[in-house]
Write a protein that holds these residues in place. Structure first.
Motif, PDB file in Angstrom:
ATOM      1  N   ILE A   4      -0.470 -48.874  23.796  1.00 51.70           N
ATOM      2  CA  ILE A   4       0.892 -49.273  23.891  1.00 51.70           C
ATOM      3  C   ILE A   4       1.595 -48.675  22.955  1.00 51.70           C
ATOM      4  O   ILE A   4       1.469 -49.177  21.654  1.00 51.70           O
ATOM      5  CB  ILE A   4       1.153 -50.861  24.177  1.00 51.70           C
ATOM      6  CG1 ILE A   4       0.368 -51.328  25.362  1.00 51.70           C
ATOM      7  CG2 ILE A   4       2.610 -51.025  24.387  1.00 51.70           C
ATOM      8  CD1 ILE A   4       0.683 -52.797  25.633  1.00 51.70           C
ATOM      9  N   PRO A   5       2.503 -47.531  23.032  1.00 51.06           N
ATOM     10  CA  PRO A   5       3.059 -47.004  21.946  1.00 51.06           C
ATOM     11  C   PRO A   5       3.905 -47.846  21.087  1.00 51.06           C
ATOM     12  O   PRO A   5       4.461 -48.685  21.524  1.00 51.06           O
ATOM     13  CB  PRO A   5       4.110 -45.956  22.608  1.00 51.06           C
ATOM     14  CG  PRO A   5       3.418 -45.917  24.140  1.00 51.06           C
ATOM     15  CD  PRO A   5       2.749 -47.065  24.552  1.00 51.06           C
ATOM     16  N   ALA A   6       3.855 -47.372  19.860  1.00 55.20           N
ATOM     17  CA  ALA A   6       4.573 -48.267  18.852  1.00 55.20           C
ATOM     18  C   ALA A   6       6.017 -48.282  19.027  1.00 55.20           C
ATOM     19  O   ALA A   6       6.655 -49.320  18.749  1.00 55.20           O
ATOM     20  CB  ALA A   6       4.445 -47.805  17.429  1.00 55.20           C
ATOM     21  N   GLU A   7       6.623 -47.306  19.643  1.00 60.11           N
ATOM     22  CA  GLU A   7       7.951 -47.307  19.987  1.00 60.11           C
ATOM     23  C   GLU A   7       8.279 -48.256  20.971  1.00 60.11           C
ATOM     24  O   GLU A   7       9.405 -48.956  21.155  1.00 60.11           O
ATOM     25  CB  GLU A   7       8.220 -45.784  20.334  1.00 60.11           C
ATOM     26  CG  GLU A   7       9.742 -45.647  21.065  1.00 60.11           C
ATOM     27  CD  GLU A   7      10.698 -45.666  20.012  1.00 60.11           C
ATOM     28  OE1 GLU A   7      11.960 -45.781  20.145  1.00 60.11           O
ATOM     29  OE2 GLU A   7      10.520 -45.855  18.721  1.00 60.11           O
ATOM     30  N   LEU A  15      11.240 -53.443  22.193  1.00 58.99           N
ATOM     31  CA  LEU A  15      10.967 -54.787  22.594  1.00 58.99           C
ATOM     32  C   LEU A  15      11.428 -55.522  21.639  1.00 58.99           C
ATOM     33  O   LEU A  15      12.366 -56.373  21.810  1.00 58.99           O
ATOM     34  CB  LEU A  15       9.601 -55.171  23.038  1.00 58.99           C
ATOM     35  CG  LEU A  15       9.274 -56.410  23.400  1.00 58.99           C
ATOM     36  CD1 LEU A  15       9.676 -56.917  24.676  1.00 58.99           C
ATOM     37  CD2 LEU A  15       7.492 -56.747  23.222  1.00 58.99           C
ATOM     38  N   GLN A  16      11.152 -55.472  20.363  1.00 61.69           N
ATOM     39  CA  GLN A  16      11.584 -56.360  19.394  1.00 61.69           C
ATOM     40  C   GLN A  16      13.213 -56.149  19.055  1.00 61.69           C
ATOM     41  O   GLN A  16      13.739 -56.746  18.825  1.00 61.69           O
ATOM     42  CB  GLN A  16      10.657 -56.033  18.107  1.00 61.69           C
ATOM     43  CG  GLN A  16       9.310 -56.356  17.938  1.00 61.69           C
ATOM     44  CD  GLN A  16       8.325 -55.714  16.889  1.00 61.69           C
ATOM     45  OE1 GLN A  16       8.824 -54.486  16.606  1.00 61.69           O
ATOM     46  NE2 GLN A  16       7.585 -56.556  16.413  1.00 61.69           N
ATOM     47  N   GLU A  17      13.533 -55.051  19.264  1.00 58.71           N
ATOM     48  CA  GLU A  17      14.797 -54.660  18.827  1.00 58.71           C
ATOM     49  C   GLU A  17      15.847 -55.315  19.680  1.00 58.71           C
ATOM     50  O   GLU A  17      16.658 -55.903  19.327  1.00 58.71           O
ATOM     51  CB  GLU A  17      15.257 -52.985  18.799  1.00 58.71           C
ATOM     52  CG  GLU A  17      16.409 -52.361  18.204  1.00 58.71           C
ATOM     53  CD  GLU A  17      16.409 -51.071  18.181  1.00 58.71           C
ATOM     54  OE1 GLU A  17      16.538 -50.511  19.357  1.00 58.71           O
ATOM     55  OE2 GLU A  17      16.239 -50.295  17.321  1.00 58.71           O
ATOM     56  N   LEU A  77      11.574 -53.907  29.918  1.00 55.01           N
ATOM     57  CA  LEU A  77      10.217 -54.047  29.332  1.00 55.01           C
ATOM     58  C   LEU A  77       9.044 -53.607  30.219  1.00 55.01           C
ATOM     59  O   LEU A  77       9.394 -53.940  31.531  1.00 55.01           O
ATOM     60  CB  LEU A  77       9.919 -55.331  29.017  1.00 55.01           C
ATOM     61  CG  LEU A  77       8.303 -55.937  28.776  1.00 55.01           C
ATOM     62  CD1 LEU A  77       8.060 -55.360  27.407  1.00 55.01           C
ATOM     63  CD2 LEU A  77       8.214 -57.377  28.723  1.00 55.01           C
ATOM     64  N   SER A  78       7.979 -52.987  29.734  1.00 47.96           N
ATOM     65  CA  SER A  78       7.034 -52.748  30.783  1.00 47.96           C
ATOM     66  C   SER A  78       5.754 -52.847  29.833  1.00 47.96           C
ATOM     67  O   SER A  78       5.303 -52.217  28.899  1.00 47.96           O
ATOM     68  CB  SER A  78       6.718 -51.295  31.012  1.00 47.96           C
ATOM     69  OG  SER A  78       5.732 -51.106  31.955  1.00 47.96           O
ATOM     70  N   ILE A  79       4.550 -53.678  30.246  1.00 50.05           N
ATOM     71  CA  ILE A  79       3.607 -54.214  29.591  1.00 50.05           C
ATOM     72  C   ILE A  79       2.343 -54.708  30.471  1.00 50.05           C
ATOM     73  O   ILE A  79       2.731 -55.302  31.365  1.00 50.05           O
ATOM     74  CB  ILE A  79       3.916 -55.508  28.553  1.00 50.05           C
ATOM     75  CG1 ILE A  79       2.852 -55.394  27.364  1.00 50.05           C
ATOM     76  CG2 ILE A  79       4.408 -56.623  29.160  1.00 50.05           C
ATOM     77  CD1 ILE A  79       3.128 -56.162  26.450  1.00 50.05           C
TER      78      ILE A  79
END
Length: 315
Positions: free
Chosen positions: A77-80, A85-87, A157-159
């Motif tokens: 899952i890309p760090a970006e 998500l956090q932002e 979001l996509s996870i």
């Protein structure tokens, strides 16, 4: 009735250097008195890029059996994506209070979705130092966009992650598994030694995939000791939930965990709870049972299990 949010209580408490009495945990639960300070056992970290599949399966199985918990690195899952998500979650909790209240969960709502504060007190009559936002993110027919913030505009979001073999996967919902996202917001607290963001609990989910921010606070119980989980940038924290413990007839453990808070900084976390559909029946897998290993759990619909757990009724 207007609900008092912990974020607002925190703003007042920081200037007085005290917290209201209902947030002061019993001494047996206060972090200062109960966090393990001895040599810390190493919480498992699993490298999902390990080319040796047998070794990878063994690592996940051992961590799930011994800890009910591990941190996953090299998960693709890309760090970006994690950063965004956090932002957006941080931006949401930075909105003026009246904007957040647009997404508040109604007092009489049957679902847990929406912006809120846990109103029910624990067994000692104490409250948790946290606000939250819950909403379902998968499958599409189960999404209620009423609870997806329109501000900030980038809220999306996509996870996804697959860990268990097909047999266990099918036993806890298969392809019909639903994804419930929660954002936990733990405001700065002048007395982090006395309170908890979330008291000790296991997750009623099948599996929980959690992204933390850089402020430590997650603790897991191992051998009767509360142990701090180190922050590993971009790692996903994987919690074994109650439904896997039930399906495996107790072989895998649903991890007992809690959250501490910080004096200077807001701690945040983004768990995604993978849950069976409401009517799906979860019980011990028949092929695991024999006279030496009888069923330790009842088979029941997930919605009934969740109702009993949330209302502290016997299962």
């Amino acid at each position: 009735m207007e609900v008092e949010r912990v974020q607002a209580i925190a703003s007042l408490s920081l200037s007085s250097d005290t917290i209201p009495a209902e947030f002061v945990m019993a001494e047996t639960e206060q972090p200062a008195a109960t966090t393990f300070l001895g040599p810390i056992p190493e919480i498992p970290t699993v490298d999902l890029s390990d080319p040796d599949e047998q070794n990878l399966v063994r690592s996940i199985a051992e961590a799930s059996k011994e800890w009910g918990f591990f941190q996953a690195v090299n998960h693709d899952i890309p760090a970006e994506v994690i950063r965004r998500l956090q932002e957006v979650g941080t931006e949401f909790f930075g909105l003026p209070q009246e904007e957040k209240e647009v997404y508040a969960k109604a007092a009489d709502a049957k679902s847990i979705e929406g912006y809120g504060t846990k109103l029910q007190k624990d067994k000692n009559g104490k409250k948790s130092w946290a606000d939250h936002l819950f909403h379902r993110i998968w499958p599409p027919p189960r999404i209620n966009y009423q609870f997806w913030p329109r501000n900030p505009p980038s809220y999306s979001l996509s996870i996804g992650l697959g860990l268990e073999g097909q047999v266990l996967k099918e036993a806890v919902g298969g392809e019909e598994v639903e994804y419930m996202m929660k954002i936990n917001y733990y405001p700065p607290c002048p007395r982090p030694d006395l309170t908890l963001g979330v008291p000790a609990h296991t997750d009623l989910s099948t599996l929980t995939i959690l992204v933390p921010n850089e402020v430590p606070g997650l603790q897991v119980l191992k051998d009767d000791h509360w142990i701090d989980a180190n922050y590993i940038p971009n790692a996903l924290i994987i919690h074994i939930g109650d439904q896997i413990e039930i399906a495996s007839n107790g072989y895998y453990k649903s991890v007992l965990h809690r959250t501490t808070v910080d004096k200077e900084k807001a701690r945040m976390s983004w768990p995604v709870f993978l849950e069976p559909p409401p009517e799906f029946v979860v019980g011990p897998l028949p092929n695991l049972l024999n006279p030496q290993n009888p069923p330790k759990y009842k088979s029941k619909m997930f919605k009934d299990y969740a109702f009993c757990k949330l209302n502290k009724l016997p299962q």
